[in-house]
Design a protein around this motif. Structure first.
Motif, PDB file in Angstrom:
ATOM      1  N   LEU A  13      -0.358  -5.825   3.910  1.00  0.00           N
ATOM      2  CA  LEU A  13      -0.980  -7.134   4.043  1.00  0.00           C
ATOM      3  C   LEU A  13       0.080  -8.155   4.406  1.00  0.00           C
ATOM      4  O   LEU A  13       1.153  -8.190   3.781  1.00  0.00           O
ATOM      5  CB  LEU A  13      -1.635  -7.576   2.728  1.00  0.00           C
ATOM      6  CG  LEU A  13      -3.051  -7.135   2.410  1.00  0.00           C
ATOM      7  CD1 LEU A  13      -3.124  -5.629   2.227  1.00  0.00           C
ATOM      8  CD2 LEU A  13      -3.555  -7.853   1.165  1.00  0.00           C
ATOM      9  N   LEU A  14      -0.213  -8.980   5.399  1.00  0.00           N
ATOM     10  CA  LEU A  14       0.616 -10.133   5.710  1.00  0.00           C
ATOM     11  C   LEU A  14      -0.158 -11.387   5.335  1.00  0.00           C
ATOM     12  O   LEU A  14      -1.261 -11.621   5.849  1.00  0.00           O
ATOM     13  CB  LEU A  14       0.980 -10.164   7.199  1.00  0.00           C
ATOM     14  CG  LEU A  14       1.937  -9.086   7.705  1.00  0.00           C
ATOM     15  CD1 LEU A  14       2.116  -9.204   9.212  1.00  0.00           C
ATOM     16  CD2 LEU A  14       3.295  -9.190   7.010  1.00  0.00           C
ATOM     17  N   ILE A  15       0.382 -12.176   4.408  1.00  0.00           N
ATOM     18  CA  ILE A  15      -0.269 -13.421   3.990  1.00  0.00           C
ATOM     19  C   ILE A  15       0.186 -14.495   4.973  1.00  0.00           C
ATOM     20  O   ILE A  15       1.273 -15.062   4.848  1.00  0.00           O
ATOM     21  CB  ILE A  15       0.114 -13.794   2.540  1.00  0.00           C
ATOM     22  CG1 ILE A  15      -0.082 -12.599   1.602  1.00  0.00           C
ATOM     23  CG2 ILE A  15      -0.691 -15.008   2.081  1.00  0.00           C
ATOM     24  CD1 ILE A  15      -1.505 -12.148   1.447  1.00  0.00           C
ATOM     25  N   VAL A  16      -0.631 -14.753   5.979  1.00  0.00           N
ATOM     26  CA  VAL A  16      -0.203 -15.570   7.124  1.00  0.00           C
ATOM     27  C   VAL A  16      -0.672 -17.025   7.047  1.00  0.00           C
ATOM     28  O   VAL A  16      -0.268 -17.839   7.874  1.00  0.00           O
ATOM     29  CB  VAL A  16      -0.702 -14.951   8.455  1.00  0.00           C
ATOM     30  CG1 VAL A  16      -0.080 -13.578   8.670  1.00  0.00           C
ATOM     31  CG2 VAL A  16      -2.229 -14.870   8.500  1.00  0.00           C
ATOM     32  N   SER A  17      -1.529 -17.348   6.057  1.00  0.00           N
ATOM     33  CA  SER A  17      -2.072 -18.702   5.999  1.00  0.00           C
ATOM     34  C   SER A  17      -2.510 -19.029   4.576  1.00  0.00           C
ATOM     35  O   SER A  17      -2.946 -18.144   3.829  1.00  0.00           O
ATOM     36  CB  SER A  17      -3.278 -18.833   6.947  1.00  0.00           C
ATOM     37  OG  SER A  17      -3.959 -20.052   6.730  1.00  0.00           O
ATOM     38  N   GLU A  18      -2.387 -20.302   4.208  1.00  0.00           N
ATOM     39  CA  GLU A  18      -2.925 -20.782   2.930  1.00  0.00           C
ATOM     40  C   GLU A  18      -4.191 -21.606   3.153  1.00  0.00           C
ATOM     41  O   GLU A  18      -4.715 -22.190   2.208  1.00  0.00           O
ATOM     42  CB  GLU A  18      -1.871 -21.636   2.217  1.00  0.00           C
ATOM     43  CG  GLU A  18      -0.667 -20.832   1.739  1.00  0.00           C
ATOM     44  CD  GLU A  18       0.435 -21.707   1.167  1.00  0.00           C
ATOM     45  OE1 GLU A  18       0.362 -22.934   1.357  1.00  0.00           O
ATOM     46  OE2 GLU A  18       1.353 -21.165   0.546  1.00  0.00           O
ATOM     47  N   VAL A  19      -4.657 -21.665   4.385  1.00  0.00           N
ATOM     48  CA  VAL A  19      -5.780 -22.539   4.743  1.00  0.00           C
ATOM     49  C   VAL A  19      -6.967 -21.703   5.186  1.00  0.00           C
ATOM     50  O   VAL A  19      -6.804 -20.647   5.803  1.00  0.00           O
ATOM     51  CB  VAL A  19      -5.363 -23.516   5.869  1.00  0.00           C
ATOM     52  CG1 VAL A  19      -6.522 -24.427   6.257  1.00  0.00           C
ATOM     53  CG2 VAL A  19      -4.152 -24.333   5.441  1.00  0.00           C
ATOM     54  N   CYS A  20      -8.178 -22.180   4.858  1.00  0.00           N
ATOM     55  CA  CYS A  20      -9.426 -21.541   5.301  1.00  0.00           C
ATOM     56  C   CYS A  20     -10.298 -22.581   6.006  1.00  0.00           C
ATOM     57  O   CYS A  20     -10.054 -23.786   5.898  1.00  0.00           O
ATOM     58  CB  CYS A  20     -10.198 -20.972   4.111  1.00  0.00           C
ATOM     59  SG  CYS A  20      -9.406 -19.550   3.336  1.00  0.00           S
ATOM     60  N   GLY A  21     -11.336 -22.105   6.676  1.00  0.00           N
ATOM     61  CA  GLY A  21     -12.289 -23.011   7.302  1.00  0.00           C
ATOM     62  C   GLY A  21     -12.985 -23.876   6.275  1.00  0.00           C
ATOM     63  O   GLY A  21     -13.365 -25.016   6.530  1.00  0.00           O
ATOM     64  N   ALA A  22     -13.188 -23.339   5.096  1.00  0.00           N
ATOM     65  CA  ALA A  22     -13.662 -24.058   3.906  1.00  0.00           C
ATOM     66  C   ALA A  22     -13.157 -23.246   2.727  1.00  0.00           C
ATOM     67  O   ALA A  22     -12.783 -22.084   2.878  1.00  0.00           O
ATOM     68  CB  ALA A  22     -15.180 -24.191   3.892  1.00  0.00           C
ATOM     69  N   TYR A  23     -13.147 -23.867   1.554  1.00  0.00           N
ATOM     70  CA  TYR A  23     -12.685 -23.141   0.376  1.00  0.00           C
ATOM     71  C   TYR A  23     -13.877 -22.699  -0.453  1.00  0.00           C
ATOM     72  O   TYR A  23     -14.605 -23.528  -1.009  1.00  0.00           O
ATOM     73  CB  TYR A  23     -11.743 -24.003  -0.451  1.00  0.00           C
ATOM     74  CG  TYR A  23     -10.427 -24.284   0.240  1.00  0.00           C
ATOM     75  CD1 TYR A  23      -9.797 -23.300   1.003  1.00  0.00           C
ATOM     76  CD2 TYR A  23      -9.816 -25.528   0.146  1.00  0.00           C
ATOM     77  CE1 TYR A  23      -8.604 -23.547   1.648  1.00  0.00           C
ATOM     78  CE2 TYR A  23      -8.609 -25.779   0.785  1.00  0.00           C
ATOM     79  CZ  TYR A  23      -8.010 -24.792   1.537  1.00  0.00           C
ATOM     80  OH  TYR A  23      -6.820 -25.034   2.188  1.00  0.00           O
ATOM     81  N   CYS A  24     -14.077 -21.372  -0.507  1.00  0.00           N
ATOM     82  CA  CYS A  24     -15.148 -20.818  -1.329  1.00  0.00           C
ATOM     83  C   CYS A  24     -14.809 -21.055  -2.794  1.00  0.00           C
ATOM     84  O   CYS A  24     -13.685 -20.802  -3.228  1.00  0.00           O
ATOM     85  CB  CYS A  24     -15.299 -19.318  -1.079  1.00  0.00           C
ATOM     86  SG  CYS A  24     -15.732 -18.899   0.621  1.00  0.00           S
ATOM     87  N   ARG A  25     -15.781 -21.505  -3.552  1.00  0.00           N
ATOM     88  CA  ARG A  25     -15.511 -21.848  -4.951  1.00  0.00           C
ATOM     89  C   ARG A  25     -15.234 -20.609  -5.795  1.00  0.00           C
ATOM     90  O   ARG A  25     -14.636 -20.705  -6.861  1.00  0.00           O
ATOM     91  CB  ARG A  25     -16.676 -22.637  -5.539  1.00  0.00           C
ATOM     92  CG  ARG A  25     -17.105 -23.862  -4.757  1.00  0.00           C
ATOM     93  CD  ARG A  25     -15.966 -24.694  -4.219  1.00  0.00           C
ATOM     94  NE  ARG A  25     -15.060 -25.196  -5.234  1.00  0.00           N
ATOM     95  CZ  ARG A  25     -13.985 -25.924  -4.977  1.00  0.00           C
ATOM     96  NH1 ARG A  25     -13.679 -26.222  -3.724  1.00  0.00           N
ATOM     97  NH2 ARG A  25     -13.199 -26.335  -5.955  1.00  0.00           N
ATOM     98  N   TYR A  26     -15.656 -19.419  -5.330  1.00  0.00           N
ATOM     99  CA  TYR A  26     -15.440 -18.185  -6.082  1.00  0.00           C
ATOM    100  C   TYR A  26     -14.151 -17.481  -5.671  1.00  0.00           C
ATOM    101  O   TYR A  26     -13.856 -16.389  -6.162  1.00  0.00           O
ATOM    102  CB  TYR A  26     -16.612 -17.219  -5.867  1.00  0.00           C
ATOM    103  CG  TYR A  26     -16.691 -16.700  -4.446  1.00  0.00           C
ATOM    104  CD1 TYR A  26     -15.911 -15.633  -4.030  1.00  0.00           C
ATOM    105  CD2 TYR A  26     -17.510 -17.316  -3.506  1.00  0.00           C
ATOM    106  CE1 TYR A  26     -15.952 -15.174  -2.714  1.00  0.00           C
ATOM    107  CE2 TYR A  26     -17.555 -16.869  -2.196  1.00  0.00           C
ATOM    108  CZ  TYR A  26     -16.774 -15.799  -1.809  1.00  0.00           C
ATOM    109  OH  TYR A  26     -16.792 -15.367  -0.514  1.00  0.00           O
TER     110      TYR A  26
END
Length: 371
Positions: free
Chosen positions: A92-105
């Motif tokens: 796994l490469l963790i390439v981003s800390e950002v999402c299109g939206a943040y799922c609450r779960y």
């Protein structure tokens, strides 16, 4: 359709009453908030229990004491900064800390805290590690959301991975196909990139995160089709989430719509015991019943899905829960226990492998890596 506008403050959402916004502010101070106007348009604001609303709008239950930040002990899997190697053939490469939206779960809520830094902008140490380990034949770009990266950045990573002969599959973990499908079908450069690097010998897989059938809009279907035409293979995974999809009718509709759109149902997951997630938890027994009832209503294509727990020790498939017993096996294993069959007592309120009496016989915690 124009690209959606991103919103990071609850005050910008007029549909949420001011009093409710004030109540929810402490949650957004603890957990990051992000959504976009396209995804907000899917919400029925007249329904306080609307599942799409529940997916992305904070709820007071997030402040309840529950779980831990890293419920699957991912910290123990880091081999170099930004790269995890838990299973022999997968990195796994963790390439981003950002999402299109943040799922609450979200099971990686820790990434959205200001004091946590796991994603890296320089993935070269991870790529060098992968190059040095010929047993790794597939690499998952995740985070955060891999498709939040700009296309030039993705090209750089793809080119580097395709220069490593033993890497046959590149996987893109993403909810962008439903959070912002326009990013896919309007970006010709992205589709060209996928077409160039997804070949009959070495495929690109999009690991979509679609939780509810209402997310599969006409725009989402157009995005799926664009990915298919570019040569990507799209599969889906979702946890079973209380108040969102823990209903056989909803899950069967999700399985059908995915199959009809050519998206392979891949995993149903047990929601991990992550800090802030208490309100989303479903017991193992209920999750199993809901999934089996849903599968009974769909075709063999929908029935391909597996119900699993992404535990610290591996992916544990739930084969059956009957007569107070859980019948399990290691589908993936950190310690090579593939296929290990387990029969354990299953209390009615058990919601995770650790809740099953005797589960400690089958695994040992691994110390966090120092990278």
């Amino acid at each position: 359709m124009p690209q959606p506008k991103y919103i990071m403050k609850l005050d910008k959402i007029a549909e949420i009453p001011e009093r409710e916004r004030e109540l929810l502010k402490p949650i957004t101070e603890k957990f990051a908030f992000r959504v976009n106007d396209y995804y907000l348009s899917l919400i029925d604001w007249s329904d306080p229990d609307d599942p799409i609303r529940r997916l992305v709008i904070p709820n007071e239950g997030e402040l309840m004491e529950y779980g831990k930040w890293d419920a699957s002990d991912e910290e123990a899997n880091y081999v170099v900064p930004g790269c995890q190697h838990k299973y022999r053939t997968t990195a796994l490469l963790i390439v981003s800390e950002v999402c299109g939206a943040y799922c609450r779960y979200c099971f990686r809520k820790r990434l959205f805290r200001n004091d946590v830094k796991e994603a890296v902008s320089n993935v070269e140490p991870g790529l060098a590690y992968i190059e040095e380990h010929p047993e790794i034949n597939n690499v998952l770009l995740t985070g955060g959301d891999s498709l939040i990266l700009g296309t030039p950045k993705l090209r750089t990573i793809f080119e580097r991975l395709r220069s490593i002969d033993h890497v046959k599959i590149i996987r893109l973990g993403s909810k962008i196909p439903v959070f912002n499908p326009m990013r896919i079908y309007e970006d010709e450069a992205l589709l060209q990139l996928i077409s160039e690097f997804s070949t009959p010998e070495k495929r690109i897989y999009v690991m979509a995160h679609i939780n509810h059938p209402r997310e599969i809009t006409e725009e989402a279907k157009r995005g799926f089709e664009a990915l298919h035409n570019a040569g990507a293979i799209v599969v889906n995974q979702t946890p079973i989430i209380r108040g969102i999809n823990d209903d056989p009718q909803v899950l069967s509709e999700l399985l059908d719509q995915l199959s009809w759109a050519g998206v392979t149902p891949y995993y149903f997951f047990i929601n991990r015991p992550v800090a802030g997630n208490r309100d989303f938890v479903v017991s193992l027994e209920r999750a199993y019943r809901v999934v089996e009832e849903a599968k009974a209503m769909t075709s063999g294509l929908g029935k391909r899905v597996r119900l699993s727990m992404s535990h610290s020790s591996g992916k544990i498939e739930i084969l059956a829960i009957e007569g107070g017993k859980a019948y399990l096996k290691y589908h993936q294993s950190r310690e090579g226990q593939y296929g290990q069959f387990m029969v354990l007592d299953c209390p009615e309120d058990a919601a995770w492998f650790d809740d099953l009496p005797g589960s400690e016989r089958y695994w040992q915690a691994k110390e966090a890596a120092t990278v």
